[in-house]
Design an enzyme around this catalytic site. Structure first.
Site, PDB file in Angstrom:
ATOM      1  N   ARG A  20     -24.658 -39.853 -50.279  1.00 47.88           N
ATOM      2  CA  ARG A  20     -23.338 -39.242 -50.030  1.00 47.88           C
ATOM      3  C   ARG A  20     -22.667 -38.848 -51.359  1.00 47.88           C
ATOM      4  NH1 ARG A  20     -18.286 -39.652 -51.720  1.00 47.88           N
ATOM      5  NH2 ARG A  20     -18.494 -41.929 -51.753  1.00 47.88           N
ATOM      6  N   ASP A  21     -22.254 -39.824 -52.154  1.00 50.28           N
ATOM      7  CA  ASP A  21     -21.534 -39.504 -53.400  1.00 50.28           C
ATOM      8  C   ASP A  21     -22.453 -38.721 -54.343  1.00 50.28           C
ATOM      9  OD1 ASP A  21     -19.619 -39.514 -55.448  1.00 50.28           O
ATOM     10  OD2 ASP A  21     -19.128 -41.619 -55.177  1.00 50.28           O
ATOM     11  N   HIS A 213     -16.414 -49.830 -56.777  1.00 47.98           N
ATOM     12  CA  HIS A 213     -17.170 -48.564 -56.781  1.00 47.98           C
ATOM     13  C   HIS A 213     -16.879 -47.914 -58.130  1.00 47.98           C
ATOM     14  CE1 HIS A 213     -18.314 -44.613 -54.635  1.00 47.98           C
ATOM     15  NE2 HIS A 213     -17.624 -44.155 -55.675  1.00 47.98           N
ATOM     16  N   HIS A 215     -17.701 -45.372 -61.468  1.00 48.06           N
ATOM     17  CA  HIS A 215     -18.345 -44.175 -62.029  1.00 48.06           C
ATOM     18  C   HIS A 215     -18.542 -44.430 -63.521  1.00 48.06           C
ATOM     19  CE1 HIS A 215     -18.399 -41.315 -58.612  1.00 48.06           C
ATOM     20  NE2 HIS A 215     -17.520 -42.188 -58.126  1.00 48.06           N
ATOM     21  N   CYS A 246     -16.832 -37.046 -57.316  1.00 46.58           N
ATOM     22  CA  CYS A 246     -16.015 -36.393 -56.286  1.00 46.58           C
ATOM     23  C   CYS A 246     -15.716 -34.955 -56.708  1.00 46.58           C
ATOM     24  CB  CYS A 246     -14.719 -37.178 -56.095  1.00 46.58           C
ATOM     25  SG  CYS A 246     -13.591 -36.378 -54.948  1.00 46.58           S
ATOM     26  N   ASN A 255     -22.024 -41.911 -60.640  1.00 44.60           N
ATOM     27  CA  ASN A 255     -21.737 -43.322 -60.364  1.00 44.60           C
ATOM     28  C   ASN A 255     -22.526 -44.229 -61.307  1.00 44.60           C
ATOM     29  OD1 ASN A 255     -21.310 -41.857 -57.654  1.00 44.60           O
ATOM     30  ND2 ASN A 255     -20.455 -43.862 -57.258  1.00 44.60           N
TER      31      ASN A 255
END
Ligand code: HMG
Ligand code: MG
Length: 314
Positions: A20-21, A213, A215, A246, A255
């Protein structure tokens, strides 16, 4: 890594968000087959939790337009894998539920402008919509996560105060989020801030439900993960190969790489249940999809450890 080590209860839980990310902002269109294969390789490496896709507007994020297919096919291929899906609103939840998703994550940012840029609503509306989505998801029997994004620094509004993050995290918990994911969206946090902020959150919330989470914009990802560990956090998001970011947060880089996090944890005696060799297979596959070299800070060293007979490097 032996089978016994792999199946032992891990000391930390890692959700790999690469599908996803990692893929949401890639310029090259990735096929559904390839997304499902990436998820399968992660499961084969021993990853137990993956954020598979997002049910967002295909106009906003074209790469995620095949979310329903990804969920259905990944669930069929990897029945034991925890598959989460990001949903920004009730419509996303409805789509995720129809596709058979069993876990969702809402995304609330801690500032007015970041919510506007990301999901086209202000902070109050985003908080209300996230709450409604969580309540409905629980009614439908789904597992729930809630992101609090830009929880350290916002690319539009600068430093974010702890009280705001605490207030939003508590509202998400009260609305039924089983996991609260504190996100350093643009990788602007440093270890001291991560440790003190996560310790404060762990006091206000059940520490077992807190995740971080990260980055890795400035090379502080692993140090920040260590700081979170010291604050009692045992749930982490990471992305194999370090891909991610994002599309609506200027300056967001990839990430924290799953292989960096697993290496650090295992070297410090914390079991992850994840094979580094298996992760390297997933990195190599992602490189073939994106046609460029990938990997976290440890990738060159990890590859040197892999011997031709394929012995584990954990
Ligand atoms: P909007 O345009 O304000 O939505 O978008 P709307 O309610 O006005 O509806 C407009 C159209 O979109 C309608 O269709 C809706 O049905 C449709 P039309 O009538 O024009 O045909 N629509 C949807 N379609 C599919 N799925 C949906 C959905 N909702 C409405 N869920 C919206 C609002 C939230 C949909 C949009 O802004 C959007 O999709 N944004 C994408 C956000 C996103 O994916 N951001 C990246 C992920 S967040 C992230 O990366 C951060 C994170 O990693 C943590 C961190 O690092 O900080 C999680
Ligand atoms: Mg992110």
């Amino acid at each position: 890594m032996s089978d016994a080590q792999r199946h032992a209860t891990p000391d930390i839980v890692i959700t790999d968000v690469a599908p996803r990310d990692g893929l949401q902002n890639q310029a090259v269109a990735i096929s559904t087959d390839a997304k499902v294969e990436l998820i399968r390789l992660l499961a084969r490496a021993g990853v137990r939790s993956v954020e598979a896709t997002s049910f967002v507007s295909p106009k906003a994020v074209p790469q995620m337009a095949d979310a329903a297919d990804v969920v259905q096919r990944a669930a069929a291929q990897c029945p034991d894998l925890r598959l989460s899906t990001l949903v920004p609103n009730l419509k996303g939840l409805e789509r995720a539920h129809s596709a058979g998703a069993t876990e969702i994550a809402v995304v609330l940012s801690a500032t007015e402008t970041m919510n506007q840029r990301n999901i086209n609503m202000g902070l109050d509306a985003a908080t209300d919509v996230s709450e409604q989505t969580l309540v409905r998801a629980r009614e439908l029997g789904l597992r729930t996560r809630a992101y609090v994004a830009v929880a350290f620094d916002c690319p539009f509004e600068g430093p974010v105060d702890l009280d705001t993050v605490l207030r939003l995290a508590c509202r998400m918990r009260d609305a039924g989020a089983e996991e609260i994911v504190i996100a350093d969206t643009i990788g602007a946090a440093a270890p001291a801030a991560v440790k003190s902020r996560m310790a404060a959150l762990a006091q206000a919330l059940d520490p077992g439900t807190l995740a971080v989470h990260l980055h890795d914009t400035r090379g502080l990802g692993v140090a920040n993960a260590w700081a979170a560990l010291e604050a009692g956090v045992r749930r982490f998001d990471a992305s194999v190969g370090g891909i991610g970011g994002c599309p609506f947060a200027p300056g967001a880089a990839g990430n924290l790489a799953t292989e960096d996090l697993v290496l650090m944890a295992e070297q410090c005696g914390l079991r992850t249940g994840i094979s580094l060799d298996g992760l390297l297979d997933a990195v190599t596959f992602a490189e073939s999809l994106l046609d460029r070299p990938l990997g976290g800070r440890s990738i060159a060293w990890l590859r040197r450890q892999q011997n031709p007979r394929g012995k584990s490097c954990t």
